[in-house]
Scaffold this motif. Structure first.
Motif, PDB file in Angstrom:
ATOM      1  N   SER A 104     -21.527  42.222  -1.682  1.00 59.66           N
ATOM      2  CA  SER A 104     -21.473  43.109  -0.516  1.00 59.66           C
ATOM      3  C   SER A 104     -22.611  42.876   0.460  1.00 59.66           C
ATOM      4  O   SER A 104     -22.735  43.606   1.444  1.00 59.66           O
ATOM      5  CB  SER A 104     -21.488  44.577  -0.968  1.00 59.66           C
ATOM      6  N   VAL A 105     -23.435  41.862   0.203  1.00 59.05           N
ATOM      7  CA  VAL A 105     -24.557  41.579   1.097  1.00 59.05           C
ATOM      8  C   VAL A 105     -24.058  41.273   2.503  1.00 59.05           C
ATOM      9  O   VAL A 105     -24.604  41.743   3.503  1.00 59.05           O
ATOM     10  CB  VAL A 105     -25.383  40.387   0.553  1.00 59.05           C
ATOM     11  N   VAL A 106     -22.983  40.476   2.601  1.00 55.13           N
ATOM     12  CA  VAL A 106     -22.459  40.088   3.906  1.00 55.13           C
ATOM     13  C   VAL A 106     -21.870  41.283   4.642  1.00 55.13           C
ATOM     14  O   VAL A 106     -21.935  41.358   5.867  1.00 55.13           O
ATOM     15  CB  VAL A 106     -21.391  38.983   3.741  1.00 55.13           C
ATOM     16  N   THR A 107     -21.307  42.236   3.901  1.00 58.12           N
ATOM     17  CA  THR A 107     -20.701  43.403   4.528  1.00 58.12           C
ATOM     18  C   THR A 107     -21.731  44.236   5.270  1.00 58.12           C
ATOM     19  O   THR A 107     -21.398  44.947   6.230  1.00 58.12           O
ATOM     20  CB  THR A 107     -19.981  44.259   3.469  1.00 58.12           C
ATOM     21  N   CYS A 108     -22.988  44.169   4.825  1.00 59.98           N
ATOM     22  CA  CYS A 108     -24.058  44.929   5.499  1.00 59.98           C
ATOM     23  C   CYS A 108     -24.194  44.533   6.966  1.00 59.98           C
ATOM     24  O   CYS A 108     -24.493  45.378   7.824  1.00 59.98           O
ATOM     25  CB  CYS A 108     -25.401  44.698   4.808  1.00 59.98           C
ATOM     26  N   ILE A 109     -23.972  43.263   7.275  1.00 66.39           N
ATOM     27  CA  ILE A 109     -24.294  42.739   8.602  1.00 66.39           C
ATOM     28  C   ILE A 109     -23.530  43.479   9.688  1.00 66.39           C
ATOM     29  O   ILE A 109     -24.121  44.017  10.627  1.00 66.39           O
ATOM     30  CB  ILE A 109     -23.998  41.224   8.654  1.00 66.39           C
ATOM     31  N   ASP A 110     -22.204  43.519   9.557  1.00 59.83           N
ATOM     32  CA  ASP A 110     -21.393  44.179  10.587  1.00 59.83           C
ATOM     33  C   ASP A 110     -20.970  45.591  10.197  1.00 59.83           C
ATOM     34  O   ASP A 110     -20.768  46.433  11.068  1.00 59.83           O
ATOM     35  CB  ASP A 110     -20.153  43.333  10.885  1.00 59.83           C
ATOM     36  N   GLY A 111     -20.826  45.847   8.876  1.00 57.87           N
ATOM     37  CA  GLY A 111     -20.417  47.182   8.453  1.00 57.87           C
ATOM     38  C   GLY A 111     -21.433  48.241   8.820  1.00 57.87           C
ATOM     39  O   GLY A 111     -21.079  49.329   9.307  1.00 57.87           O
ATOM     40  N   ARG A 117     -22.696  52.738  15.197  1.00 60.33           N
ATOM     41  CA  ARG A 117     -21.933  53.010  16.420  1.00 60.33           C
ATOM     42  C   ARG A 117     -20.929  54.132  16.228  1.00 60.33           C
ATOM     43  O   ARG A 117     -20.077  54.365  17.096  1.00 60.33           O
ATOM     44  CB  ARG A 117     -21.215  51.735  16.859  1.00 60.33           C
ATOM     45  N   GLY A 118     -21.004  54.841  15.108  1.00 62.13           N
ATOM     46  CA  GLY A 118     -20.108  55.971  14.867  1.00 62.13           C
ATOM     47  C   GLY A 118     -18.759  55.586  14.317  1.00 62.13           C
ATOM     48  O   GLY A 118     -17.832  56.399  14.328  1.00 62.13           O
ATOM     49  N   ARG A 119     -18.596  54.350  13.804  1.00 66.14           N
ATOM     50  CA  ARG A 119     -17.310  53.889  13.287  1.00 66.14           C
ATOM     51  C   ARG A 119     -17.388  53.626  11.783  1.00 66.14           C
ATOM     52  O   ARG A 119     -16.751  52.714  11.253  1.00 66.14           O
ATOM     53  CB  ARG A 119     -16.870  52.618  14.016  1.00 66.14           C
ATOM     54  N   LYS A 249     -21.607  60.840  10.199  1.00 68.62           N
ATOM     55  CA  LYS A 249     -20.832  60.110  11.193  1.00 68.62           C
ATOM     56  C   LYS A 249     -19.526  59.555  10.617  1.00 68.62           C
ATOM     57  O   LYS A 249     -18.862  58.770  11.268  1.00 68.62           O
ATOM     58  CB  LYS A 249     -21.668  58.979  11.783  1.00 68.62           C
ATOM     59  N   VAL A 250     -19.177  59.929   9.383  1.00 69.52           N
ATOM     60  CA  VAL A 250     -17.913  59.506   8.799  1.00 69.52           C
ATOM     61  C   VAL A 250     -16.844  60.485   9.263  1.00 69.52           C
ATOM     62  O   VAL A 250     -16.641  61.543   8.676  1.00 69.52           O
ATOM     63  CB  VAL A 250     -17.981  59.464   7.257  1.00 69.52           C
ATOM     64  N   THR A 251     -16.192  60.157  10.361  1.00 71.98           N
ATOM     65  CA  THR A 251     -15.187  61.053  10.943  1.00 71.98           C
ATOM     66  C   THR A 251     -13.795  60.468  10.733  1.00 71.98           C
ATOM     67  O   THR A 251     -13.230  60.593   9.666  1.00 71.98           O
ATOM     68  CB  THR A 251     -15.481  61.285  12.430  1.00 71.98           C
ATOM     69  N   SER A 252     -13.244  59.815  11.718  1.00 72.78           N
ATOM     70  CA  SER A 252     -11.897  59.261  11.624  1.00 72.78           C
ATOM     71  C   SER A 252     -11.889  58.044  10.706  1.00 72.78           C
ATOM     72  O   SER A 252     -12.694  57.126  10.866  1.00 72.78           O
ATOM     73  CB  SER A 252     -11.388  58.859  13.013  1.00 72.78           C
ATOM     74  N   MET A 253     -10.975  58.044   9.741  1.00 74.64           N
ATOM     75  CA  MET A 253     -10.877  56.937   8.792  1.00 74.64           C
ATOM     76  C   MET A 253      -9.807  55.926   9.199  1.00 74.64           C
ATOM     77  O   MET A 253      -9.667  54.895   8.563  1.00 74.64           O
ATOM     78  CB  MET A 253     -10.544  57.471   7.392  1.00 74.64           C
TER      79      MET A 253
END
Length: 514
Positions: A104-111, A117-119, A249-253
């Motif tokens: 999951s290291v790579v997921t950190c970059i953009d996730g 950004r609230g997403r 910030k976990v709103t719309s899934m």
């Protein structure tokens, strides 16, 4: 097709079989194997969420617990921990910028950037959907290729198995990260550790130093739990805890239509790449995730957004690591060769129950073989339920200080090791390997090659000596048999491929010095 459906029906019957269970004085018939699958998925998600613990360390800690379980139930639970950790690792990667699992290291970059950004909700759902679809694809590939590969494996003799194991070890070195010489040294150390004990042919004790407890060899559980469990705890105590959690910030899934269009192709490419790399020795989920992310950066139309919150940067690696987690069972179940350290631990779990991994499992224990495959589909379905609606619960676990977790982990490890043979010697041995594993981590040496060498060492020696006995000491048996020769040629090709960059680097350094 009829045979394929028949095999799947065997698996479904094994997983959904009703057995009487007594709980709180009440006896009821429940599908016990499905319960083990759920337990494994929950533990795997929990381990993936908590930074610092991975599936290797967790499975090593829980190996003694499989003694009390039936063979199929124990393997289903351990498998659930493995692919469950791939799911759970994305939660902390996205919300906390801490990879709960290596892949999951790579997921950190953009996730994490999407969360800022609230997403965060969209990032979590993208990871879960990609993981589920890729996991299902990996399971189908496992079920489809299992029978043909098992038929090929029945043509293997001792010489072919030895050559295949050599290829597996060299492949693990080539694909492993870090220094090449250190990886080779760790494999050699693992091979030496694996032959400690009583010689099978002569009955003479080897490398036991007159210690009676070593006459049966070094315990697999002690090595695994020490190098991965104890050492991981010691290493994590050095880390300072600073966690910025984006729970509010976990709103719309639900992803938008544009998000769906952008994630479909990366998911497909990640699934294909992960399925292929998962089969390779030393590949596994981590290499698949890194490879999928690199591929998307080159192929995506939105490459400028990578590193700033691109949804492709979440969809591709999460699909790849889960596809690899499923297909890594192919060489284990069909050839008996573990492609990564988690599968090496699965070999240990199978030998605990006197099951010899390899093609004969399909014929001698079809219920176990197909039951394990079908349980993976149920586990992936459970993980969708565990990862999306229960995000808030998992995130609250991140607030538990690690200083409260590690004493419980160490106590649990010691109890588990002691319960294997009811001897304190195993506990001290585990502690010794824990210190050794910590030293290895400080020196930049990976524990995975050591584990693969330790598991494959006795098997390599057995097949090597058996080949020489059958050929009356003629070493040409490894080159005169076509399949064995092909595997050794592939090994030589890998050595050349890994040596060329090293030679080029040395030449560059020499040129710079001049």
């Amino acid at each position: 097709m009829d045979a394929f459906l028949y095999h799947l029906s065997i698996g479904f019957s094994a997983v959904l079989a009703m057995e009487p269970v007594t709980l709180f004085g009440i006896t009821a018939n429940i599908p016990v194997n499905l319960l083990y699958c759920f337990i494994g998925a929950v533990i795997g998600t929990l381990i993936g969420v908590l930074p610092g613990l991975g599936p290797v360390a967790t499975i090593a800690m829980l190996l003694p617990a499989t003694y009390a379980l039936p063979p199929l139930g124990g393997l289903i639970m351990l498998a659930g921990i493995y692919y469950g950790a791939q799911y759970g690792g994305s939660t902390t990667a996205i919300l906390v910028n801490l990879p709960g699992e290596t892949s999951s290291v790579v997921t950190c970059i953009d996730g994490y950037q999407m969360a800022r950004r609230g997403r965060a909700g969209v990032a979590l759902s993208t990871a879960a959907i990609g993981s589920f679809l890729a996991g299902c694809a990996g399971i189908l590939l496992l079920a489809a290729f299992a029978v043909p590969l098992a038929k090929v494996a029945f043509k293997f003799g001792p010489a072919e198995y030895f050559s295949l194991m050599v290829l597996g070890l060299i492949g693990a070195v080539v694909l492993a990260s870090g220094n090449l010489l250190k990886a080779i040294g760790m494999i050699c150390l693992g091979l030496l550790g694996g032959i400690v004990g009583t010689d099978v042919n002569s009955g003479v004790a080897r490398f036991t130093f007159d210690v009676p407890e070593l006459s049966d060899g070094i315990g697999f559980v002690a090595v695994a739990m020490g190098v991965f469990g104890f050492a991981e705890v010691i290493r994590n105590l050095e880390q300072k805890e600073h966690r910025e959690v984006f729970t509010n910030k976990v709103t719309s899934m639900f992803p938008t239509r544009e998000d769906v269009k952008r994630m479909i192709a990366p998911m497909l490419r990640g699934t294909l790449l992960g399925s292929a790399l998962g089969v390779l020795p030393g590949g596994g989920a981590s290499l698949s995730a890194f490879g999928a992310y690199s591929l998307e950066k080159k192929m995506s139309r939105n490459r400028a957004e990578f590193g700033k919150g691109a949804i492709e940067g979440v969809a591709a690696p999460e699909s790849a690591n889960n596809a690899a987690a499923q297909t890594s069972f192919i060489p284990l179940l069909t050839l008996g060769i573990p492609p990564n350290p988690v599968m090496a631990l699965m070999v240990g779990a199978m030998t605990i129950h006197n099951i010899q991994p390899g093609p004969q499992v399909m014929t001698t224990s079809p219920t176990l073989f197909w039951g394990l495959i079908v349980s993976m589909w149920f586990g992936n379905l459970m993980l969708i339920i565990l990862n999306l609606p229960l995000v808030g619960i998992w995130v609250k676990l991140l607030k538990v200080p690690y200083k409260l977790l590690y004493p419980a982990i160490l106590v649990f490890c010691c109890i588990g090791v002691y319960s294997v043979n009811n001897t304190v010697f195993d506990v001290f041995m585990t502690a010794g390997f824990g210190i050794l594993g910590y030293v290895f981590a400080k020196l930049g040496c990976e524990g995975a090659p050591l584990m693969l060498g330790f598991v494959l060492g006795p098997m390599m020696e057995e097949n090597f000596r058996r080949s020489l006995l059958l050929s009356h000491g003629d070493f040409s048996v490894f080159f005169s048999r076509p399949l064995s020769l092909a595997l050794l040629c592939a090994t030589a090709l890998l050595i050349v491929l890994v040596a060329l960059p090293a030679v080029k680097k040395k030449r560059t350094e020499a040129f710079q010095e001049e």
